[in-house]
Design an enzyme around this catalytic site. Structure first.
Site, PDB file in Angstrom:
ATOM      1  N   GLY A 164      33.893  29.792  73.056  1.00  0.00           N
ATOM      2  CA  GLY A 164      34.695  29.250  73.963  1.00  0.00           C
ATOM      3  C   GLY A 164      35.287  30.303  74.547  1.00  0.00           C
ATOM      4  O   GLY A 164      35.856  31.421  74.049  1.00  0.00           O
ATOM      5  N   ASN A 206      35.544  31.414  64.973  1.00  0.00           N
ATOM      6  CA  ASN A 206      34.860  31.244  63.358  1.00  0.00           C
ATOM      7  C   ASN A 206      33.224  31.070  63.601  1.00  0.00           C
ATOM      8  O   ASN A 206      32.667  31.484  62.731  1.00  0.00           O
ATOM      9  CB  ASN A 206      35.498  29.900  63.067  1.00  0.00           C
ATOM     10  CG  ASN A 206      37.062  29.500  63.635  1.00  0.00           C
ATOM     11  OD1 ASN A 206      37.136  29.532  64.681  1.00  0.00           O
ATOM     12  ND2 ASN A 206      37.613  28.873  62.706  1.00  0.00           N
ATOM     13  N   THR A 253      40.044  33.587  69.678  1.00  0.00           N
ATOM     14  CA  THR A 253      39.971  32.138  70.013  1.00  0.00           C
ATOM     15  C   THR A 253      41.430  31.696  70.139  1.00  0.00           C
ATOM     16  O   THR A 253      42.373  32.207  69.516  1.00  0.00           O
ATOM     17  CB  THR A 253      39.661  31.464  68.649  1.00  0.00           C
ATOM     18  OG1 THR A 253      40.228  30.188  68.813  1.00  0.00           O
ATOM     19  CG2 THR A 253      40.594  31.978  67.243  1.00  0.00           C
ATOM     20  N   ASP A 270      42.683  29.309  69.592  1.00  0.00           N
ATOM     21  CA  ASP A 270      43.164  28.351  68.719  1.00  0.00           C
ATOM     22  C   ASP A 270      44.008  28.927  67.548  1.00  0.00           C
ATOM     23  O   ASP A 270      44.487  28.185  66.877  1.00  0.00           O
ATOM     24  CB  ASP A 270      42.027  27.534  68.055  1.00  0.00           C
ATOM     25  CG  ASP A 270      41.214  26.697  69.033  1.00  0.00           C
ATOM     26  OD1 ASP A 270      42.014  25.962  69.793  1.00  0.00           O
ATOM     27  OD2 ASP A 270      40.081  26.393  68.901  1.00  0.00           O
ATOM     28  N   GLY A 309      43.239  21.741  70.269  1.00  0.00           N
ATOM     29  CA  GLY A 309      43.364  21.779  68.705  1.00  0.00           C
ATOM     30  C   GLY A 309      42.798  20.883  67.857  1.00  0.00           C
ATOM     31  O   GLY A 309      43.518  19.878  67.872  1.00  0.00           O
ATOM     32  N   ARG A 310      41.727  20.854  67.487  1.00  0.00           N
ATOM     33  CA  ARG A 310      40.988  19.755  66.756  1.00  0.00           C
ATOM     34  C   ARG A 310      41.534  19.738  65.384  1.00  0.00           C
ATOM     35  O   ARG A 310      41.798  18.654  64.661  1.00  0.00           O
ATOM     36  CB  ARG A 310      39.320  20.082  66.794  1.00  0.00           C
ATOM     37  CG  ARG A 310      38.746  19.851  68.040  1.00  0.00           C
ATOM     38  CD  ARG A 310      38.785  18.384  68.554  1.00  0.00           C
ATOM     39  NE  ARG A 310      37.886  17.678  68.278  1.00  0.00           N
ATOM     40  CZ  ARG A 310      38.058  16.181  68.528  1.00  0.00           C
ATOM     41  NH1 ARG A 310      38.814  15.816  69.358  1.00  0.00           N
ATOM     42  NH2 ARG A 310      37.140  15.323  67.973  1.00  0.00           N
ATOM     43  N   GLU A 345      45.197  17.587  70.458  1.00  0.00           N
ATOM     44  CA  GLU A 345      44.056  16.542  70.483  1.00  0.00           C
ATOM     45  C   GLU A 345      43.373  15.953  69.206  1.00  0.00           C
ATOM     46  O   GLU A 345      42.632  14.931  69.101  1.00  0.00           O
ATOM     47  CB  GLU A 345      42.698  17.280  71.377  1.00  0.00           C
ATOM     48  CG  GLU A 345      42.170  18.411  70.598  1.00  0.00           C
ATOM     49  CD  GLU A 345      41.026  19.285  71.305  1.00  0.00           C
ATOM     50  OE1 GLU A 345      40.355  18.488  72.163  1.00  0.00           O
ATOM     51  OE2 GLU A 345      40.948  20.458  71.226  1.00  0.00           O
ATOM     52  N   GLN A 393      44.291  25.688  79.907  1.00  0.00           N
ATOM     53  CA  GLN A 393      44.982  26.213  78.886  1.00  0.00           C
ATOM     54  C   GLN A 393      44.352  27.372  78.414  1.00  0.00           C
ATOM     55  O   GLN A 393      44.918  28.488  77.742  1.00  0.00           O
ATOM     56  CB  GLN A 393      45.585  25.491  77.817  1.00  0.00           C
ATOM     57  CG  GLN A 393      44.474  24.717  77.088  1.00  0.00           C
ATOM     58  CD  GLN A 393      44.840  23.385  76.457  1.00  0.00           C
ATOM     59  OE1 GLN A 393      45.704  23.344  75.289  1.00  0.00           O
ATOM     60  NE2 GLN A 393      44.300  22.455  76.924  1.00  0.00           N
ATOM     61  N   ARG A 394      43.036  27.395  78.579  1.00  0.00           N
ATOM     62  CA  ARG A 394      42.413  28.581  78.118  1.00  0.00           C
ATOM     63  C   ARG A 394      41.763  29.513  79.155  1.00  0.00           C
ATOM     64  O   ARG A 394      41.334  30.656  78.924  1.00  0.00           O
ATOM     65  CB  ARG A 394      41.224  28.103  77.231  1.00  0.00           C
ATOM     66  CG  ARG A 394      39.852  27.333  77.953  1.00  0.00           C
ATOM     67  CD  ARG A 394      38.746  27.080  77.224  1.00  0.00           C
ATOM     68  NE  ARG A 394      37.557  26.459  78.097  1.00  0.00           N
ATOM     69  CZ  ARG A 394      36.634  26.058  77.667  1.00  0.00           C
ATOM     70  NH1 ARG A 394      36.667  25.914  76.278  1.00  0.00           N
ATOM     71  NH2 ARG A 394      35.491  25.700  78.334  1.00  0.00           N
TER      72      ARG A 394
END
Lengths: 404, 404
Positions: B13, B110, B138, B140, B185-186, B241, B296-297
């Site tokens: 992403g 990752n 990332t 994240d 954020g999973r 999320e 946000q990204r």
């Protein structure tokens, strides 16, 4: 000269520039020999009724106030009754008399101008009538009788910038995808036009632009996506929340009204989600919908300098109107003639704008016409010009003005 | 010294900083006596297989590239097979040999590090093995074995700024309201912690913070809202999320999976919409959910200078690793000891991070503890420090780098 007090309030939805107008009012009132105390009513007309005012006479953080998004004085959604014999009018009159208010300035959109209109009509011919002046604000840009509204330029700048970033984000994968960006605007497509700026300026995206001014045809929308997918892999559509079908019904409203989850609970979602589902079913590629939501109206960090300066000027102009005893009128921004963009303030009868709306002109809904695109750019670009001062610390946190 | 070519690609992403790492690679490679041509593969490893590369050897717009969000080279989601006898490996080997690649740098999260891990394992002991180096990215912040990941600081800065503006926006009405902000954020709550910064720094909002690391209890959530409503009218909740209930199921997933509209079509929505419905039913006040979504990204306009500089440094460090023949390792950012924030680059075995995740430490999930809040601020604030250069025109349009 006998000094009278000035009362200022804010009403309706927030914007990144409405506090700039408040700052303009305070700055001009502080310099005016006609103004005694400067009072800010909390939560619009409600603060008048409930005696909640802050004294702004010596308020000094004007630059920070100008850069603070949303409404430092708070807002309300309050409609005055049509009947002037309703006791609420005498309550307001009593409060304004107690506060020795000679100038009442009200910042707001279409609905808020209804309050200005009614109050000035109520006071007509009364010896204690204050000057009641309306100051415009709406990100929607849909007030008539002006060139544009304070707040629109900042929302437009944020949207153009954000959509350009979203186009970058959606371009990264080679697989076909459709991204639907839902923009505010129930009745007018001005904000969606701003979101279309990356294309209007000569780019290829957003690929599709849907405004409330043009009846929306789902099959034509799907066909346009299929056609464009022959030439590009990442379709981006910008869509007004208020698009309607040829019968006048909001797109997706039939599906939404009865939607329930497995527990029988109603679902809540807008046209973006509806179109996401439609494209997923009918075309089957990767689809995502993005609701820009409140960010488009409160993103002070992306405010337009032109917007903040004009919004400030409108506030100051409103004070000069009130000083001259003008009542029942709204200040407006008009565009000067000439090649180079300049604007000036003027005023219009409040009845020309209260409860009225101004859609995007029909001619400007045809974005296939390159001459139309140039005309819209000529109109829009000056309004988003310049980055606003930030008053932020090194971590990006702003020094906002907050009245508690 | 015999020069070899360097191949660089991006995967996974996007972020606002991944092109800064690309710029760091190009800048260092252009100075390196060991590097011949600099090749950029389009769409990650797919561009290697499909022979789609751009020549970056003389690329000069490094500053603009550094400030361009998303991935200038494009991305892919491609998992190499576990079996090294799969013909794809010899295809890649043949292509890299044709291109005379001695250094292969792969920027990603990752999953992308899985590609680096497999390629370096495949090449182990082969005479034509290039140095295969992983470069992290990332938003994240969930890669293990580092202090933080490139891209996180920019997303964090955008979220902190945006949530502070949303708090202003939601504060304007006197009526009770609940605003639920859904953050990416999973599996890890790092981004939601950033969205909580206005509170962590000593403010009262956001009122509620829900991370995937802590089991989510709907009844406790509702009770907390009711309790807080005794003291404040505008509740703001920031929610990852990926929050799950005590059984490990994503919150709202049971309701979502079977949701249909009146036409029987499945509904698509996240935890924010689910909680909006829950609060509306159980508490009944005005409720709104906001999905910050892709903004946000990709919000390059709000990028963190620290993040862009560190991301650039990581890219340059990766080139020095490759020059030294290091393979199967990932560059990381580590924090120096001491009061004043400083960081340096190092490297870790790719197996320490490929397919692995790093959650928020359990201790940091208790935001009621003021010492914890200080610790998180000490960790987070340096990462969002400084406004990035914009390379924008007066209308806010950026001079992005786009490889077609």
């Amino acid at each position: 000269m006998e000094k009278k007090n000035l009362l200022i309030a804010q009403s309706g939805g927030p914007s990144a520039a409405i506090n700039a107008t408040l700052a303009g009012v305070i700055a001009a009132a502080q310099k005016s020999p006609a103004v005694g105390r400067i009072l800010g009513s909390r939560h619009g007309i409600e603060g008048v009724l409930e005696n909640r005012c802050v004294d702004l006479t010596d308020f000094s953080r004007l630059d920070e106030l100008k850069a603070t998004p949303a409404m430092a004085l708070g807002s309300c959604r309050f409609k005055l009754p049509a009947d002037f014999s309703d006791p609420i009018y005498e309550q307001i009159r009593k409060r304004l008399a107690e506060l020795q208010v000679g100038y009442f300035l009200y910042i707001g959109g279409n609905d808020s101008m209804d309050t200005v209109s009614k109050l000035s009509d109520f006071y007509a011919g009364k010896p204690d009538a204050p000057a009641v002046v309306g100051l415009p604000k709406t990100i929607d840009n849909d007030l008539p009788a002006c060139d544009h509204t304070p707040g629109y330029g900042s929302a437009a700048r944020y949207l153009a910038m954000t959509v350009e970033e979203l186009i970058r984000d959606t371009a990264i994968y080679a697989l076909p995808s459709v991204t639907i960006v839902e923009i505010m605007g129930r009745d007018a497509g001005w904000l969606t036009l701003a979101a279309a700026l990356p294309r209007l300026r000569g780019g290829s995206k957003p690929d599709l632009v849907a405004l409330p001014e043009t009846p929306f045809d789902e099959q034509a929308f799907l066909q346009e996506i299929r056609d464009r997918m022959q030439h590009t892999h990442n379709i981006v559509a910008v869509v007004s929340e208020g698009i309607r079908d040829s019968s006048g019904a909001y797109v997706g409203s039939a599906a939404k009204s009865g939607a329930v989850d497995t527990f029988g609970h109603a679902y809540l979602s807008g046209v973006g989600k509806y179109l996401e589902g439609l494209v997923k079913r009918e075309i089957g590629c990767k689809v995502r919908s993005i609701e820009v939501n409140l960010m488009q109206r409160c993103a002070g960090h992306a405010a337009s300098l032109t917007d903040l300066e004009e919004s400030f000027a409108v506030g100051a102009y409103g004070v000069s109107m009130a000083e001259q005893g003008v009542s029942g009128r709204m200040a407006v921004i008009l565009r000067d003639e000439g090649e180079v963009y300049r604007s000036h303030c003027s005023s219009v009868d409040i009845r020309a704008c209260a409860n009225k709306e101004r859609p995007v002109p029909q001619r400007w809904t045809n974005l296939e016409d390159s001459q139309v695109c140039r005309e819209i750019c000529d109109y829009l670009l000056p309004l988003i010009r310049g980055a606003a001062p930030q008053y932020r610390d090194e971590y990006g946190f702003a020094d906002y003005v907050i009245f508690e």
